[in-house]
Design a protein around this motif. Sequence first.
Motif, PDB file in Angstrom:
ATOM      1  N   ARG A  96       1.143  -1.312  -0.330  1.00 17.05           N
ATOM      2  CA  ARG A  96      -0.440  -0.195   0.044  1.00 17.05           C
ATOM      3  C   ARG A  96       0.663   0.926   0.401  1.00 17.05           C
ATOM      4  N   ALA A  97       2.140   1.119  -0.332  1.00 20.25           N
ATOM      5  CA  ALA A  97       3.208   2.231  -0.306  1.00 20.25           C
ATOM      6  C   ALA A  97       2.042   3.443  -0.653  1.00 20.25           C
ATOM      7  N   HIS A  98       2.025   3.105  -2.504  1.00 17.71           N
ATOM      8  CA  HIS A  98       1.477   4.228  -2.348  1.00 17.71           C
ATOM      9  C   HIS A  98      -0.253   5.332  -1.636  1.00 17.71           C
ATOM     10  N   ASP A  99      -0.282   4.127  -1.326  1.00 19.29           N
ATOM     11  CA  ASP A  99      -1.489   4.752  -0.026  1.00 19.29           C
ATOM     12  C   ASP A  99      -0.716   6.267   1.377  1.00 19.29           C
ATOM     13  N   ILE A 100       0.860   6.233   1.289  1.00 21.18           N
ATOM     14  CA  ILE A 100       0.851   6.242   2.603  1.00 21.18           C
ATOM     15  C   ILE A 100       1.787   7.448   2.540  1.00 21.18           C
ATOM     16  N   SER A 101       1.309   8.327   3.164  1.00 23.18           N
ATOM     17  CA  SER A 101       1.879   9.711   3.675  1.00 23.18           C
ATOM     18  C   SER A 101       2.654   9.477   4.960  1.00 23.18           C
ATOM     19  N   GLY A 102       3.892  10.259   4.601  1.00 23.89           N
ATOM     20  CA  GLY A 102       4.542  10.960   6.431  1.00 23.89           C
ATOM     21  C   GLY A 102       4.162  12.672   6.703  1.00 23.89           C
ATOM     22  N   ILE A 103       2.959  12.596   7.465  1.00 19.89           N
ATOM     23  CA  ILE A 103       3.434  14.504   8.358  1.00 19.89           C
ATOM     24  C   ILE A 103       3.375  13.926   8.955  1.00 19.89           C
ATOM     25  N   LEU A 104       4.089  15.386   9.898  1.00 23.05           N
ATOM     26  CA  LEU A 104       4.918  15.523  10.958  1.00 23.05           C
ATOM     27  C   LEU A 104       3.718  15.957  11.792  1.00 23.05           C
ATOM     28  N   ASN A 105       3.633  15.220  12.511  1.00 20.92           N
ATOM     29  CA  ASN A 105       3.463  15.757  14.298  1.00 20.92           C
ATOM     30  C   ASN A 105       3.311  17.337  13.902  1.00 20.92           C
ATOM     31  N   GLY A 106       2.724  17.936  14.924  1.00 21.53           N
ATOM     32  CA  GLY A 106       2.516  19.346  15.700  1.00 21.53           C
ATOM     33  C   GLY A 106       2.531  19.553  16.939  1.00 21.53           C
ATOM     34  N   VAL A 107       3.748  21.077  17.319  1.00 18.50           N
ATOM     35  CA  VAL A 107       3.200  21.893  18.696  1.00 18.50           C
ATOM     36  C   VAL A 107       2.178  22.670  18.701  1.00 18.50           C
ATOM     37  N   ASP A 108       1.445  22.429  19.830  1.00 18.29           N
ATOM     38  CA  ASP A 108       0.699  23.515  20.018  1.00 18.29           C
ATOM     39  C   ASP A 108       1.934  24.830  21.003  1.00 18.29           C
ATOM     40  N   TYR A 109       1.837  25.772  20.532  1.00 12.10           N
ATOM     41  CA  TYR A 109       3.106  26.781  20.743  1.00 12.10           C
ATOM     42  C   TYR A 109       2.355  27.528  21.630  1.00 12.10           C
ATOM     43  N   THR A 110       0.985  27.136  21.500  1.00 16.27           N
ATOM     44  CA  THR A 110      -0.162  28.013  22.924  1.00 16.27           C
ATOM     45  C   THR A 110       0.057  27.847  24.554  1.00 16.27           C
ATOM     46  N   VAL A 111       0.469  25.643  24.481  1.00 14.51           N
ATOM     47  CA  VAL A 111       0.706  25.195  25.650  1.00 14.51           C
ATOM     48  C   VAL A 111       1.977  25.557  25.795  1.00 14.51           C
ATOM     49  N   TRP A 112       3.691  25.356  24.950  1.00 10.19           N
ATOM     50  CA  TRP A 112       4.333  24.892  24.406  1.00 10.19           C
ATOM     51  C   TRP A 112       5.521  25.722  23.648  1.00 10.19           C
ATOM     52  N   HIS A 113       5.345  27.088  25.422  1.00  7.43           N
ATOM     53  CA  HIS A 113       6.336  27.773  24.330  1.00  7.43           C
ATOM     54  C   HIS A 113       7.020  28.687  25.406  1.00  7.43           C
ATOM     55  N   PRO A 114       7.958  28.764  25.825  1.00 11.78           N
ATOM     56  CA  PRO A 114       8.451  29.279  26.903  1.00 11.78           C
ATOM     57  C   PRO A 114       8.576  31.063  27.415  1.00 11.78           C
ATOM     58  N   TYR A 143       9.976  20.412  21.854  1.00 13.53           N
ATOM     59  CA  TYR A 143      10.025  20.556  22.979  1.00 13.53           C
ATOM     60  C   TYR A 143      11.276  21.799  23.632  1.00 13.53           C
ATOM     61  N   GLY A 144      11.937  20.462  23.536  1.00 17.51           N
ATOM     62  CA  GLY A 144      13.270  20.838  23.440  1.00 17.51           C
ATOM     63  C   GLY A 144      14.126  22.478  22.813  1.00 17.51           C
ATOM     64  N   LEU A 145      13.207  21.992  21.025  1.00 18.09           N
ATOM     65  CA  LEU A 145      14.000  23.041  20.196  1.00 18.09           C
ATOM     66  C   LEU A 145      13.263  23.942  20.650  1.00 18.09           C
ATOM     67  N   ALA A 146      11.645  24.005  21.051  1.00 19.13           N
ATOM     68  CA  ALA A 146      11.240  25.684  21.377  1.00 19.13           C
ATOM     69  C   ALA A 146      11.210  26.364  22.507  1.00 19.13           C
ATOM     70  N   TYR A 147      12.394  25.296  23.327  1.00 20.56           N
ATOM     71  CA  TYR A 147      13.182  26.098  24.558  1.00 20.56           C
ATOM     72  C   TYR A 147      13.945  25.703  24.366  1.00 20.56           C
ATOM     73  N   GLY A 148      14.613  26.035  23.255  1.00 18.16           N
ATOM     74  CA  GLY A 148      16.506  26.417  23.763  1.00 18.16           C
ATOM     75  C   GLY A 148      17.150  24.969  24.328  1.00 18.16           C
ATOM     76  N   THR A 149      16.387  23.851  24.734  1.00 18.46           N
ATOM     77  CA  THR A 149      16.945  22.393  25.459  1.00 18.46           C
ATOM     78  C   THR A 149      17.472  22.123  24.338  1.00 18.46           C
ATOM     79  N   LEU A 150      18.655  21.452  23.852  1.00 25.41           N
ATOM     80  CA  LEU A 150      19.100  21.323  22.560  1.00 25.41           C
ATOM     81  C   LEU A 150      18.704  19.782  22.535  1.00 25.41           C
ATOM     82  N   PRO A 151      18.009  18.799  21.605  1.00 16.54           N
ATOM     83  CA  PRO A 151      17.938  17.806  21.806  1.00 16.54           C
ATOM     84  C   PRO A 151      18.919  16.863  21.253  1.00 16.54           C
TER      85      PRO A 151
END
Length: 493
Positions: free
Chosen positions: A246-264, A394-402
């Motif tokens: 089913r490879a032609h039916d598969i998409s990879g879509i990154l999850n996102g961050v809710d920056y209203t919750v996760w931002h320093p 989350y680490g990227l958003a907070y300057g906490t290097l992953p």
Amino acid sequence: MTVRVLHVAAELYPLLKTGGLADVVGALPPALQPLGADARVVMPGFPAIVAGLDDLHPVAHTGPRFGIADPVIEFGTMRSNGTGVYVVRADAFYDRPGSPYLNAGHQPFADNAQRFAMLGWAASLLAQGADPAWTPQVVHAHDWHAALTPAYLKAASAAQRRRMPPSIITVHNLAYQGVFPASLFVQLGLPDSFYGIEGAEFYGQVSFLKAGLAFSDRITTVSPTYAREIQTPQQGAGLDGLLRKRAHDISGILNGVDYTVWHPSVDHAIAAPYRADDMAGKAKCKAALQARFGLLPRTDTPLFGVVSRLTEQKGIDVLLAAVPKIVARGGQLVVLGTGEPKLEQGLKRAAEAHPEAVAIELGFDETLAHAIIAGSDVVAVPSRFEPCGLTQLYGLAYGTLPLVHCVGGLADTVVDASLENLAEGIATGFAFHRFELASLAAAIRRAFALFDRPDEWVATQRHAMKQNFGWEASALRYYHLYEQLAHSSWRVA
């Protein structure tokens, strides 16, 4: 053009969360609304979900199912953001204390197959118009708990000889498939033909996730790299053949961050706010974290943070083996999580042996998780495999290097601090390629070396904080997929 989308899931932040699935299901529907999608969610009637909804009222009766005399589908709205949520009220299944999946002995409930088949069945009824006020054009199932939804839709389409709304299934983690004895298949109410090598059968058992992958119209995963990895024997968990087909039916879509919750800059759960152009608050967050765990109040050495399930899948075993290397260099480590007893015990022994440098808190605390992300210098995500991962974002958003193993979504989101990447100003963290102690230890050494060069460290932090993994781009990709499916003419009833 408005597209009506029904999400089917077992968790929803902030009402009920055991992992990243809840964050995704909580953030994606609101992110879709500005694009023109009318997105709702259907969930089991867990007490925490029911308690968090306003104006809850019945919209449909499903009829007797799975031994429940009269399940009811109710509809309400979330207080936090107004998202519409359907709940399946079958209290004998869902009104239980504690985990939505595990009993008091931390074992899966014996009736989990029926409990989550009920969710898929109810979702399929909503897709067929059970709520006279609203019918979805696309149904989006998340993980194994919702994975029978596409199968029920496909069966209804064949039985009624009419089109049903197309379905998508998102694989958040292929390792969790909802596998049950084959003898349970007859209780699911699916055609006999749906049990077989092309359907729900999985090595002589029933796999809910395999059924979803076989009968959905499209498949998505939560990162582009993971979409490729699961088509290999190494990471396909026994389903790589089906996924390649089913490879032609598969998409990879990154999850996102809710920056209203996760931002320093807006996070009220941390000791002090800060921004990329004013990092003073981060030092206060580090001092507060050290004080919280009784660590030495050092500013001259990196503090490594871990917020994770404590399992081998998350790489905690190899990280545990690296603790002596962190301590020997003068580093510190704070761990929040729960999981496999041997790993919990190993980390507790490390904390007892080095009380001024290593600390662990078993369990999960959302506020403390924010404090660890903000107060650490490095957030470690050394997973054996990782479909997407949110902790590194989350680490990227907070300057906490992953510090990450270069797999799945970790590979898609973190740029290693190699000499070349540092020179080009594109580094955002530390990545190791071989899942072994020596490779992890080399990444740890690079973290110490960069920390000893404050100007480069701060420049890397600021570049990390400028990365944008908000839901806007990911929601747009989902919206385009929904639009394509909702208005396609290729589907056959």
